[in-house]
Design a protein around this motif. Sequence first.
Motif, PDB file in Angstrom:
ATOM      1  N   LEU A  19      25.426 -20.188  -7.567  1.00 33.58           N
ATOM      2  CA  LEU A  19      25.732 -20.464  -8.775  1.00 33.58           C
ATOM      3  C   LEU A  19      25.302 -22.072  -9.016  1.00 33.58           C
ATOM      4  O   LEU A  19      24.654 -22.130 -10.188  1.00 33.58           O
ATOM      5  CB  LEU A  19      27.315 -20.410  -9.067  1.00 33.58           C
ATOM      6  CG  LEU A  19      27.866 -19.237  -8.932  1.00 33.58           C
ATOM      7  CD1 LEU A  19      29.337 -19.107  -9.265  1.00 33.58           C
ATOM      8  CD2 LEU A  19      27.303 -18.309 -10.145  1.00 33.58           C
ATOM      9  N   ALA A  20      25.353 -22.823  -8.269  1.00 33.95           N
ATOM     10  CA  ALA A  20      24.790 -24.445  -8.538  1.00 33.95           C
ATOM     11  C   ALA A  20      23.321 -24.387  -8.718  1.00 33.95           C
ATOM     12  O   ALA A  20      22.720 -24.922  -9.814  1.00 33.95           O
ATOM     13  CB  ALA A  20      25.270 -25.265  -7.499  1.00 33.95           C
ATOM     14  N   ARG A  21      22.689 -23.510  -7.894  1.00 34.86           N
ATOM     15  CA  ARG A  21      21.196 -23.391  -7.980  1.00 34.86           C
ATOM     16  C   ARG A  21      20.740 -22.717  -9.348  1.00 34.86           C
ATOM     17  O   ARG A  21      19.727 -23.232  -9.885  1.00 34.86           O
ATOM     18  CB  ARG A  21      20.817 -22.766  -6.898  1.00 34.86           C
ATOM     19  CG  ARG A  21      20.674 -23.720  -5.605  1.00 34.86           C
ATOM     20  CD  ARG A  21      20.015 -22.625  -4.495  1.00 34.86           C
ATOM     21  NE  ARG A  21      20.148 -23.779  -3.481  1.00 34.86           N
ATOM     22  CZ  ARG A  21      19.924 -23.147  -1.853  1.00 34.86           C
ATOM     23  NH1 ARG A  21      19.680 -22.210  -1.773  1.00 34.86           N
ATOM     24  NH2 ARG A  21      20.150 -24.087  -0.975  1.00 34.86           N
ATOM     25  N   VAL A  22      21.323 -21.683  -9.526  1.00 31.43           N
ATOM     26  CA  VAL A  22      20.990 -20.951 -10.961  1.00 31.43           C
ATOM     27  C   VAL A  22      21.259 -21.921 -12.115  1.00 31.43           C
ATOM     28  O   VAL A  22      20.497 -21.980 -13.087  1.00 31.43           O
ATOM     29  CB  VAL A  22      21.946 -19.687 -11.018  1.00 31.43           C
ATOM     30  CG1 VAL A  22      21.883 -19.103 -12.417  1.00 31.43           C
ATOM     31  CG2 VAL A  22      21.577 -18.824  -9.898  1.00 31.43           C
ATOM     32  N   VAL A  23      22.566 -22.606 -12.170  1.00 28.92           N
ATOM     33  CA  VAL A  23      22.739 -23.502 -13.327  1.00 28.92           C
ATOM     34  C   VAL A  23      21.786 -24.557 -13.282  1.00 28.92           C
ATOM     35  O   VAL A  23      21.143 -25.099 -14.227  1.00 28.92           O
ATOM     36  CB  VAL A  23      24.089 -24.122 -13.140  1.00 28.92           C
ATOM     37  CG1 VAL A  23      24.271 -25.342 -14.202  1.00 28.92           C
ATOM     38  CG2 VAL A  23      24.903 -23.068 -13.230  1.00 28.92           C
ATOM     39  N   VAL A  24      21.281 -25.342 -12.186  1.00 29.38           N
ATOM     40  CA  VAL A  24      20.115 -26.337 -12.140  1.00 29.38           C
ATOM     41  C   VAL A  24      19.020 -25.686 -12.462  1.00 29.38           C
ATOM     42  O   VAL A  24      18.133 -26.390 -13.353  1.00 29.38           O
ATOM     43  CB  VAL A  24      20.302 -26.942 -10.699  1.00 29.38           C
ATOM     44  CG1 VAL A  24      18.985 -27.796 -10.701  1.00 29.38           C
ATOM     45  CG2 VAL A  24      21.338 -27.596 -10.474  1.00 29.38           C
ATOM     46  N   VAL A  25      18.725 -24.595 -11.997  1.00 27.77           N
ATOM     47  CA  VAL A  25      17.204 -24.089 -12.596  1.00 27.77           C
ATOM     48  C   VAL A  25      17.197 -23.819 -13.952  1.00 27.77           C
ATOM     49  O   VAL A  25      16.116 -24.032 -14.884  1.00 27.77           O
ATOM     50  CB  VAL A  25      16.995 -22.732 -11.824  1.00 27.77           C
ATOM     51  CG1 VAL A  25      15.878 -21.958 -12.551  1.00 27.77           C
ATOM     52  CG2 VAL A  25      16.556 -22.927 -10.464  1.00 27.77           C
ATOM     53  N   ILE A  26      18.302 -23.402 -14.609  1.00 28.87           N
ATOM     54  CA  ILE A  26      18.438 -22.841 -16.117  1.00 28.87           C
ATOM     55  C   ILE A  26      18.142 -24.434 -16.753  1.00 28.87           C
ATOM     56  O   ILE A  26      17.427 -24.733 -18.087  1.00 28.87           O
ATOM     57  CB  ILE A  26      19.705 -22.437 -16.642  1.00 28.87           C
ATOM     58  CG1 ILE A  26      19.747 -21.000 -15.859  1.00 28.87           C
ATOM     59  CG2 ILE A  26      20.061 -22.430 -17.912  1.00 28.87           C
ATOM     60  CD1 ILE A  26      21.065 -20.228 -16.316  1.00 28.87           C
ATOM     61  N   GLY A  27      18.893 -25.437 -16.361  1.00 29.31           N
ATOM     62  CA  GLY A  27      18.897 -26.918 -16.894  1.00 29.31           C
ATOM     63  C   GLY A  27      17.532 -27.566 -16.897  1.00 29.31           C
ATOM     64  O   GLY A  27      16.964 -28.032 -17.780  1.00 29.31           O
ATOM     65  N   VAL A  28      16.787 -27.304 -15.733  1.00 30.98           N
ATOM     66  CA  VAL A  28      15.375 -27.483 -15.533  1.00 30.98           C
ATOM     67  C   VAL A  28      14.431 -26.940 -16.573  1.00 30.98           C
ATOM     68  O   VAL A  28      13.490 -27.625 -17.196  1.00 30.98           O
ATOM     69  CB  VAL A  28      14.763 -27.386 -14.071  1.00 30.98           C
ATOM     70  CG1 VAL A  28      13.311 -27.670 -14.044  1.00 30.98           C
ATOM     71  CG2 VAL A  28      15.414 -28.156 -13.254  1.00 30.98           C
ATOM     72  N   VAL A  29      14.669 -25.661 -16.713  1.00 29.10           N
ATOM     73  CA  VAL A  29      13.965 -24.746 -17.636  1.00 29.10           C
ATOM     74  C   VAL A  29      13.943 -25.438 -19.247  1.00 29.10           C
ATOM     75  O   VAL A  29      13.178 -25.480 -19.719  1.00 29.10           O
ATOM     76  CB  VAL A  29      14.104 -23.332 -17.479  1.00 29.10           C
ATOM     77  CG1 VAL A  29      13.571 -22.564 -18.428  1.00 29.10           C
ATOM     78  CG2 VAL A  29      13.529 -22.786 -16.289  1.00 29.10           C
ATOM     79  N   LEU A  30      15.220 -25.538 -19.458  1.00 28.96           N
ATOM     80  CA  LEU A  30      15.644 -26.053 -20.807  1.00 28.96           C
ATOM     81  C   LEU A  30      15.099 -27.602 -21.051  1.00 28.96           C
ATOM     82  O   LEU A  30      14.482 -27.776 -21.923  1.00 28.96           O
ATOM     83  CB  LEU A  30      17.117 -26.303 -21.146  1.00 28.96           C
ATOM     84  CG  LEU A  30      17.949 -25.074 -21.458  1.00 28.96           C
ATOM     85  CD1 LEU A  30      19.211 -25.394 -21.365  1.00 28.96           C
ATOM     86  CD2 LEU A  30      16.988 -24.538 -22.920  1.00 28.96           C
ATOM     87  N   GLY A  31      15.102 -28.351 -19.825  1.00 29.41           N
ATOM     88  CA  GLY A  31      14.398 -29.705 -19.831  1.00 29.41           C
ATOM     89  C   GLY A  31      12.808 -29.700 -20.211  1.00 29.41           C
ATOM     90  O   GLY A  31      12.412 -30.540 -20.940  1.00 29.41           O
ATOM     91  N   ILE A  48      22.148 -32.382 -19.206  1.00 30.17           N
ATOM     92  CA  ILE A  48      23.675 -32.241 -19.044  1.00 30.17           C
ATOM     93  C   ILE A  48      23.774 -31.099 -18.169  1.00 30.17           C
ATOM     94  O   ILE A  48      24.708 -31.080 -17.136  1.00 30.17           O
ATOM     95  CB  ILE A  48      24.261 -32.089 -20.481  1.00 30.17           C
ATOM     96  CG1 ILE A  48      24.160 -33.405 -21.199  1.00 30.17           C
ATOM     97  CG2 ILE A  48      25.684 -31.642 -20.299  1.00 30.17           C
ATOM     98  CD1 ILE A  48      24.761 -34.631 -20.829  1.00 30.17           C
ATOM     99  N   ILE A  49      22.925 -30.135 -18.380  1.00 35.01           N
ATOM    100  CA  ILE A  49      23.245 -28.812 -17.498  1.00 35.01           C
ATOM    101  C   ILE A  49      22.817 -29.043 -15.852  1.00 35.01           C
ATOM    102  O   ILE A  49      23.448 -28.655 -15.159  1.00 35.01           O
ATOM    103  CB  ILE A  49      22.376 -27.660 -18.054  1.00 35.01           C
ATOM    104  CG1 ILE A  49      23.096 -27.181 -19.507  1.00 35.01           C
ATOM    105  CG2 ILE A  49      22.442 -26.538 -17.292  1.00 35.01           C
ATOM    106  CD1 ILE A  49      22.601 -26.187 -20.181  1.00 35.01           C
ATOM    107  N   ILE A  50      21.733 -29.694 -15.861  1.00 33.46           N
ATOM    108  CA  ILE A  50      21.467 -30.112 -14.521  1.00 33.46           C
ATOM    109  C   ILE A  50      22.642 -31.014 -13.519  1.00 33.46           C
ATOM    110  O   ILE A  50      23.014 -30.631 -12.609  1.00 33.46           O
ATOM    111  CB  ILE A  50      20.249 -31.067 -14.282  1.00 33.46           C
ATOM    112  CG1 ILE A  50      18.948 -30.023 -14.753  1.00 33.46           C
ATOM    113  CG2 ILE A  50      19.963 -31.712 -13.000  1.00 33.46           C
ATOM    114  CD1 ILE A  50      17.660 -30.823 -15.036  1.00 33.46           C
ATOM    115  N   GLY A  51      23.366 -31.715 -14.422  1.00 33.01           N
ATOM    116  CA  GLY A  51      24.426 -32.597 -13.855  1.00 33.01           C
ATOM    117  C   GLY A  51      25.633 -31.857 -13.664  1.00 33.01           C
ATOM    118  O   GLY A  51      26.290 -31.660 -12.693  1.00 33.01           O
ATOM    119  N   LEU A  52      25.805 -30.739 -14.374  1.00 38.37           N
ATOM    120  CA  LEU A  52      26.907 -29.823 -14.150  1.00 38.37           C
ATOM    121  C   LEU A  52      26.664 -28.899 -12.886  1.00 38.37           C
ATOM    122  O   LEU A  52      27.651 -28.387 -12.174  1.00 38.37           O
ATOM    123  CB  LEU A  52      27.094 -29.010 -15.548  1.00 38.37           C
ATOM    124  CG  LEU A  52      27.783 -29.646 -16.778  1.00 38.37           C
ATOM    125  CD1 LEU A  52      27.673 -28.662 -17.814  1.00 38.37           C
ATOM    126  CD2 LEU A  52      29.005 -29.910 -16.588  1.00 38.37           C
ATOM    127  N   GLY A  53      25.425 -28.524 -12.837  1.00 37.89           N
ATOM    128  CA  GLY A  53      25.117 -27.907 -11.508  1.00 37.89           C
ATOM    129  C   GLY A  53      25.206 -28.499 -10.216  1.00 37.89           C
ATOM    130  O   GLY A  53      25.439 -28.039  -9.430  1.00 37.89           O
TER     131      GLY A  53
END
Length: 64
Positions: A19-31, A48-53
Amino acid sequence: MTRGTRRGWFSSPRVRRVLARVVVVIGVVLGLIGLLTARWGLLFAGIIIIGLGAALGPARIRRD
């Protein structure tokens, strides 16, 4: 009484890592989208989403 209680599926290190990896990937894509299109709100949201991941990682599990 709490010794035999079953832990939730979210407390498993494998599940938390995925789950952490999925959230970080979503954050990277948004960034990246925010950086490439100069939409600074998306870039900020991605950071912010990368930090939450990172905070969701398996190292954050608190054992009793």
